[in-house]
Design a protein around this motif. Structure first.
Motif, PDB file in Angstrom:
ATOM      1  N   ILE A  27      23.021  14.655  22.892  1.00  0.00           N
ATOM      2  CA  ILE A  27      22.142  15.686  22.318  1.00  0.00           C
ATOM      3  C   ILE A  27      22.425  17.034  22.967  1.00  0.00           C
ATOM      4  CG2 ILE A  27      19.754  16.423  22.013  1.00  0.00           C
ATOM      5  CD1 ILE A  27      18.950  13.478  21.996  1.00  0.00           C
ATOM      6  N   ASP A  28      22.550  17.050  24.287  1.00  0.00           N
ATOM      7  CA  ASP A  28      22.819  18.298  24.995  1.00  0.00           C
ATOM      8  C   ASP A  28      24.114  18.929  24.517  1.00  0.00           C
ATOM      9  OD1 ASP A  28      20.525  17.868  26.402  1.00  0.00           O
ATOM     10  OD2 ASP A  28      21.504  17.187  28.240  1.00  0.00           O
ATOM     11  N   ARG A  29      25.131  18.124  24.321  1.00  0.00           N
ATOM     12  CA  ARG A  29      26.417  18.661  23.900  1.00  0.00           C
ATOM     13  C   ARG A  29      26.366  19.196  22.473  1.00  0.00           C
ATOM     14  NH1 ARG A  29      31.296  17.294  26.385  1.00  0.00           N
ATOM     15  NH2 ARG A  29      30.940  16.959  28.603  1.00  0.00           N
ATOM     16  N   CYS A  30      25.620  18.538  21.624  1.00  0.00           N
ATOM     17  CA  CYS A  30      25.451  19.063  20.265  1.00  0.00           C
ATOM     18  C   CYS A  30      24.704  20.389  20.284  1.00  0.00           C
ATOM     19  CB  CYS A  30      24.715  18.048  19.399  1.00  0.00           C
ATOM     20  SG  CYS A  30      25.674  16.561  18.995  1.00  0.00           S
ATOM     21  N   LEU A  31      23.705  20.503  21.166  1.00  0.00           N
ATOM     22  CA  LEU A  31      22.983  21.773  21.296  1.00  0.00           C
ATOM     23  C   LEU A  31      23.926  22.878  21.758  1.00  0.00           C
ATOM     24  CD1 LEU A  31      19.646  20.586  22.965  1.00  0.00           C
ATOM     25  CD2 LEU A  31      19.955  21.392  20.620  1.00  0.00           C
ATOM     26  N   VAL A  32      24.785  22.563  22.706  1.00  0.00           N
ATOM     27  CA  VAL A  32      25.761  23.543  23.181  1.00  0.00           C
ATOM     28  C   VAL A  32      26.641  24.006  22.028  1.00  0.00           C
ATOM     29  CG1 VAL A  32      27.815  23.843  24.617  1.00  0.00           C
ATOM     30  CG2 VAL A  32      25.775  22.760  25.572  1.00  0.00           C
ATOM     31  N   ALA A  33      27.137  23.062  21.219  1.00  0.00           N
ATOM     32  CA  ALA A  33      27.994  23.415  20.087  1.00  0.00           C
ATOM     33  C   ALA A  33      27.247  24.282  19.082  1.00  0.00           C
ATOM     34  CB  ALA A  33      28.520  22.151  19.420  1.00  0.00           C
ATOM     35  N   CYS A  34      25.946  24.025  18.895  1.00  0.00           N
ATOM     36  CA  CYS A  34      25.139  24.841  17.982  1.00  0.00           C
ATOM     37  C   CYS A  34      25.021  26.272  18.482  1.00  0.00           C
ATOM     38  CB  CYS A  34      23.748  24.236  17.828  1.00  0.00           C
ATOM     39  SG  CYS A  34      23.648  22.802  16.763  1.00  0.00           S
ATOM     40  N   TYR A  35      24.638  26.432  19.749  1.00  0.00           N
ATOM     41  CA  TYR A  35      24.449  27.765  20.305  1.00  0.00           C
ATOM     42  C   TYR A  35      25.752  28.560  20.302  1.00  0.00           C
ATOM     43  CZ  TYR A  35      19.939  25.973  21.869  1.00  0.00           C
ATOM     44  OH  TYR A  35      18.668  25.427  21.909  1.00  0.00           O
ATOM     45  N   ALA A  36      26.870  27.881  20.564  1.00  0.00           N
ATOM     46  CA  ALA A  36      28.158  28.577  20.596  1.00  0.00           C
ATOM     47  C   ALA A  36      28.684  28.870  19.200  1.00  0.00           C
ATOM     48  CB  ALA A  36      29.185  27.751  21.373  1.00  0.00           C
ATOM     49  N   GLY A  37      28.296  28.057  18.202  1.00  0.00           N
ATOM     50  CA  GLY A  37      28.841  28.210  16.858  1.00  0.00           C
ATOM     51  C   GLY A  37      27.959  28.941  15.889  1.00  0.00           C
ATOM     52  N   GLY A  38      26.737  29.328  16.316  1.00  0.00           N
ATOM     53  CA  GLY A  38      25.867  30.095  15.444  1.00  0.00           C
ATOM     54  C   GLY A  38      25.026  29.278  14.492  1.00  0.00           C
ATOM     55  N   LEU A  39      24.759  27.994  14.816  1.00  0.00           N
ATOM     56  CA  LEU A  39      23.921  27.155  13.977  1.00  0.00           C
ATOM     57  C   LEU A  39      22.542  26.987  14.606  1.00  0.00           C
ATOM     58  CD1 LEU A  39      27.043  25.894  13.873  1.00  0.00           C
ATOM     59  CD2 LEU A  39      25.935  24.251  12.367  1.00  0.00           C
ATOM     60  N   GLN A  40      21.535  26.769  13.775  1.00  0.00           N
ATOM     61  CA  GLN A  40      20.195  26.465  14.251  1.00  0.00           C
ATOM     62  C   GLN A  40      20.102  24.957  14.472  1.00  0.00           C
ATOM     63  OE1 GLN A  40      17.138  28.104  14.975  1.00  0.00           O
ATOM     64  NE2 GLN A  40      16.592  26.015  15.585  1.00  0.00           N
ATOM     65  N   PRO A  41      19.840  24.500  15.707  1.00  0.00           N
ATOM     66  CA  PRO A  41      19.737  23.059  15.937  1.00  0.00           C
ATOM     67  C   PRO A  41      18.374  22.518  15.518  1.00  0.00           C
ATOM     68  CG  PRO A  41      19.444  24.232  18.002  1.00  0.00           C
ATOM     69  CD  PRO A  41      19.741  25.273  16.960  1.00  0.00           C
ATOM     70  N   VAL A  42      18.371  21.309  14.988  1.00  0.00           N
ATOM     71  CA  VAL A  42      17.145  20.589  14.656  1.00  0.00           C
ATOM     72  C   VAL A  42      17.310  19.167  15.185  1.00  0.00           C
ATOM     73  CG1 VAL A  42      15.609  19.758  12.843  1.00  0.00           C
ATOM     74  CG2 VAL A  42      16.752  21.976  12.589  1.00  0.00           C
ATOM     75  N   LEU A  43      16.401  18.743  16.026  1.00  0.00           N
ATOM     76  CA  LEU A  43      16.463  17.397  16.590  1.00  0.00           C
ATOM     77  C   LEU A  43      15.750  16.439  15.650  1.00  0.00           C
ATOM     78  CD1 LEU A  43      17.374  15.657  18.953  1.00  0.00           C
ATOM     79  CD2 LEU A  43      15.231  16.225  20.126  1.00  0.00           C
TER      80      LEU A  43
END
Length: 329
Positions: free
Chosen positions: A142-158
């Motif tokens: 989950i943490d790594r997906c959040l990192v990819a979201c913040y770096a790629g400009g996506l809004q994360p939703v858990l």
């Protein structure tokens, strides 16, 4: 020539053909001003299925034009098409242009692999699908997906599934300070909150195999007919989605189902890429020494993020930074 005296020949008698390299090659390329706009919805063995004007009722199969070289074309890309865009059987258009992307979800095979793979382009949000049990949740993923979201400009939703098997409270506490939107689903209840979240938007789903990702997609798009896999006896899911595909939602928008992944490498992402997504820390990070990993002492004793008065959110941010670096805090 043998029967003629060469001394009587002049320039009109000699024909000279230019060499293959003597003709200058023009650098001008067609502008393709008449190219039709389309969205890539599927990729399969060198062929791209595109929806003209993002209309799912107008599918066109296309190939990549030679002038694009090795430019990656992925699901979610907005492209320009020329040629036969009728979509009739046995017709083939050409992708001649890939528009600038508004967001990119990237990953590498592992943290040592320098080759980054673009999973999805132009998605507005990423639903990180995690089962609360069978298989158990993995906060590192989950943490790594959040990192990819913040770096790629996506809004994360858990998106937490199988809430009928375990409580989500403990897991939700880990991400409360990051203010990540959360959805909790169970197989015996309607997924109305999920439908409201994705309606009218381009949403991608990512998660380990067996967490219920394809089941959610089948609920959102009843005609998808995606196979749902059983979880193996050792707690690892079997792969059910083999390639990313964008599916139109009945009430508007798209949902992009991605293949189940076993690892999410972040070799292409730097610590500054993550911090820049947090407005309250970005300005302080500019005062950090070069190469600072922003982890704080002892790894980064001169990190300036400690001067920001938000210790709980800083702790959550540094957990993401530690996950990117392959460490544990």
């Amino acid at each position: 020539m043998a029967s003629r005296d060469w001394r009587k020949l002049d320039e009109s008698d000699v024909r000279v053909r230019p060499g293959r390299g003597s003709r200058p090659r023009s650098k001008r390329r067609p502008g393709h001003a008449d190219a039709v706009s389309a969205m890539v919805v599927a990729v399969d063995r060198g062929r791209w299925t595109c929806a003209v004007d993002a209309d799912p009722a107008r599918p066109v199969v296309a190939m990549r034009a030679r002038e694009l070289g090795r430019t990656p074309v992925v699901v979610g890309d907005q492209v320009g098409l020329v040629g036969d865009v009728s979509g009739k059987p046995d017709t083939l258009a050409r992708i001649v242009r890939v528009e600038d992307r508004t967001s990119v979800l990237r990953r590498t095979a592992d943290d040592t692999d320098p080759y980054e793979r673009i999973v999805v382009a132009n998605a507005e949000q990423l639903l990180i699908v995690t089962a609360l049990a069978d298989p158990p949740p993995r906060t590192g993923f989950i943490d790594r997906c959040l990192v990819a979201c913040y770096a790629g400009g996506l809004q994360p939703v858990l998106c937490l599934t199988k809430a009928d098997l375990a409580s989500p409270e403990t897991l939700l506490e880990n991400y409360a300070d990051l203010a990540v939107p959360t959805l909790v689903t169970r197989h015996d209840e309607d997924s109305l909150p999920l439908s409201d979240t994705v309606r009218g938007r381009v949403s991608a789903l990512v998660g380990h195999s067996g967490v219920g990702k394809s089941t959610l997609v089948n609920r959102l798009v009843p005609d998808a007919e995606l196979a749902t896999g059983e979880v193996s006896a050792v707690g690892k899911g079997r792969h059910t989605s083999v390639a990313a595909v964008a599916l139109p939602l009945p009430e508007g928008g798209w949902v992009i189902d991605t293949p189940g992944v076993r690892s999410f490498g972040l070799a292409h992402i730097t610590a500054d890429d993550i911090v820049s997504a947090f407005g309250e820390f970005a300005e302080a990070a500019e005062e950090c020494p070069p190469g600072c990993g922003h982890l704080g002492p002892p790894e980064d004793p001169d990190c300036m993020l400690d001067d920001v008065d938000d210790s709980r959110r800083l702790r959550s941010l540094r957990r993401l930074l530690a996950s990117r670096a392959g460490l544990e805090l």
